[in-house]
Design a protein around this motif. Structure first.
Motif, short mmCIF file in Angstrom:
data_model
loop_
_atom_site.label_atom_id
_atom_site.label_comp_id
_atom_site.label_asym_id
_atom_site.label_seq_id
_atom_site.Cartn_x
_atom_site.Cartn_y
_atom_site.Cartn_z
N THR A 178 0.80 -1.23 0.00
CA THR A 178 0.00 0.00 0.00
C THR A 178 0.83 1.28 0.00
O THR A 178 0.28 2.38 0.02
N ALA A 179 2.15 1.16 -0.01
CA ALA A 179 3.05 2.31 -0.23
C ALA A 179 2.76 3.48 0.70
O ALA A 179 2.61 4.62 0.27
N CYS A 322 -9.02 7.87 -10.17
CA CYS A 322 -8.12 6.77 -9.88
C CYS A 322 -6.97 7.17 -8.97
O CYS A 322 -6.06 6.36 -8.72
N ARG A 323 -7.00 8.40 -8.46
CA ARG A 323 -6.02 8.76 -7.46
C ARG A 323 -6.32 8.00 -6.17
O ARG A 323 -7.45 7.61 -5.91
N VAL A 324 -5.28 7.81 -5.34
CA VAL A 324 -5.43 7.03 -4.12
C VAL A 324 -4.88 7.81 -2.94
O VAL A 324 -3.73 8.28 -2.98
N ALA A 332 9.02 7.89 -2.93
CA ALA A 332 9.31 7.25 -4.20
C ALA A 332 8.35 6.12 -4.55
O ALA A 332 8.53 5.46 -5.57
N LEU A 333 7.33 5.89 -3.74
CA LEU A 333 6.35 4.84 -3.99
C LEU A 333 4.96 5.44 -3.96
O LEU A 333 4.60 6.14 -3.00
N ARG A 334 4.16 5.18 -4.98
CA ARG A 334 2.80 5.73 -5.04
C ARG A 334 1.84 4.67 -5.57
O ARG A 334 2.24 3.78 -6.32
N LEU A 335 0.57 4.81 -5.21
CA LEU A 335 -0.47 3.92 -5.71
C LEU A 335 -1.38 4.66 -6.68
O LEU A 335 -1.69 5.84 -6.48
#
Length: 412
Positions: A178-179, A322-324, A332-335
């Motif tokens: 889940t970043a 679709c943004r989370v 540096a990590l995104r969903l």
């Protein structure tokens, strides 16, 4: 009130000789590498250093292995400086999951004890926690944390699940599926007040945080240096700063077994420890070429851009946002949410990863949480805005078509 224009795409990082950053890696140019967070990528200079060490090992094994513990101890010192911890608090292990297994095997038995995890936990580490609970004759308890929980809510969800039977809390520093960051410092402090040991799984943290353990007073912290640190794979740090460390031993008993922590981890028979020895070279390469502060800033800016354009492409395709909101996002990590029903389970997410790699030539990460599929974006210094623009323009329409024609995201 005028809405500010979104930030433009960051300018790609370059090597000192003007070549693009990716030239320092040996990544296949025919593949778009958008998933650094899963397995990392080792720069050529670190590969060369590891190969140099291997040649030394193979040239004279009888000379190499007796001298190896001293070499590993020196590497530990360099890696401890990078993580800003004392060398005597740090042991080297193959990966974060191995570090968790060290803890599970070393904890004093607590008959009927409960092991507390969260629903964001890394699957392999959670499986180990479940086995520990079974050995104790106890249970595995899962704290449910909403995806969009802020730090206060996440803290409450976890500490409210700590009870009299809790013998261990296992909590991610950065969650893999889940970043998002978890408030591990506050959770560890409250668990310590209640006398409950805490294991923090910081698999993704080295390289993404300048001082990973600042304010985190846990019993054991484990983190992979081969992810964002770009060290050779099979290189991770286990940091233990409480009396629990006296119970921790390597997964393999060897001649160093009588030694104190962490020295006993330096003697592991005939394992190939060249990855440990080359790890400082990888860290120094980023530090000397751009500096870790600039590298992290670039990864964050590129992730902002990538998240915006890929989410917009999916939103335009589906007519849905679709943004989370992950509550506490990672630099540096995104969903980004995928069109249903893609990647609704972990098995389907893995199948989609394989299909995208095979048919679209893109190495990407897909995850599942709560029955919803996500694309996990991951950036590093060798990535550029063009990588993610390609995904938004060429891959998003294909994924949309797959979502309409194949409910499992597998081969049609």
């Amino acid at each position: 009130m005028n809405t500010p224009d979104p930030a433009p795409a960051p300018r790609p990082l370059l090597l000192p000789d003007g070549r693009p950053a990716v030239a320092a890696w040996t990544l296949d140019p025919a593949v778009k590498h958008l998933n650094h967070g899963s397995f990392g990528a080792v720069p050529l200079v670190a590969q060369q250093e590891q190969n140099r060490r291997r040649r030394q090992m193979e040239a004279s094994p009888v000379e190499w292995f007796p001298a190896l513990p001293e070499k590993i101890a020196a590497a530990r010192g360099a890696l401890a400086r990078f993580l800003r911890v004392r060398p005597d608090d740090l042991a080297l292990v193959p990966n974060a999951s191995a570090g968790a297994s060290v803890v599970y095997g070393g904890l004093p038995t607590r008959p009927g004890g409960e092991v507390l995890v969260t629903d964001h936990g890394y699957g392999a580490v959670t499986m180990g926690a479940e086995r520990l609970a079974r050995r104790w004759g106890g249970t595995l308890r899962t704290a449910r944390v909403p995806l969009d929980a802020d730090a206060d809510t996440a803290y409450a969800c976890v500490v409210d699940a700590i009870g009299e039977a809790t013998g261990l809390v296992v909590i991610d520093h950065i969650t893999s599926a889940t970043a998002r960051w978890m408030p591990v410092g506050r959770i560890a402090a409250e668990a310590r007040r209640r006398g409950v040991p805490v294991l923090v799984d910081g698999a993704h943290v080295p390289g993404l945080a300048a001082d990973p353990l600042a304010g985190v007073d846990c019993d054991v912290w484990v983190g992979n240096l081969h992810k964002f640190g770009c060290a050779p794979r099979g290189t991770a740090a286990l940091v233990a700063r409480t009396p629990l460390r006296d119970h921790l031993h390597p997964l393999i008993d060897s001649w160093g077994a009588p030694a104190p922590f962490p020295d006993r981890f330096d003697t592991q028979g005939t394992i190939d420890a060249t990855g440990y020895l080359a790890a400082p070279t990888a860290l120094d390469f980023v530090a000397d070429t751009w500096g870790w502060e600039q590298a992290r800033a670039y990864m964050r800016e590129l992730a902002d851009y990538a998240e915006r354009i890929v989410a917009a492409a999916f939103s335009e395709l589906t007519g849905e946002d679709c943004r989370v909101d992950v509550g506490t996002p990672v630099d540096a990590l995104r969903l980004v949410r995928l069109p249903a029903p893609l990647a609704a389970t972990r098995a389907e997410a893995d199948a989609l990863r394989d299909r995208v790699g095979r048919e679209l030539g893109v190495a990407a990460a897909f995850t599942s949480f709560g029955g919803v599929g996500y694309l996990r974006l991951s950036t590093h210094v060798y990535n550029t805005a063009a990588d993610f623009e390609y995904f938004a323009e060429r891959c998003v329409p294909v994924l949309g078509a797959w979502s309409r024609t194949d409910s499992r995201g597998g081969r049609r």
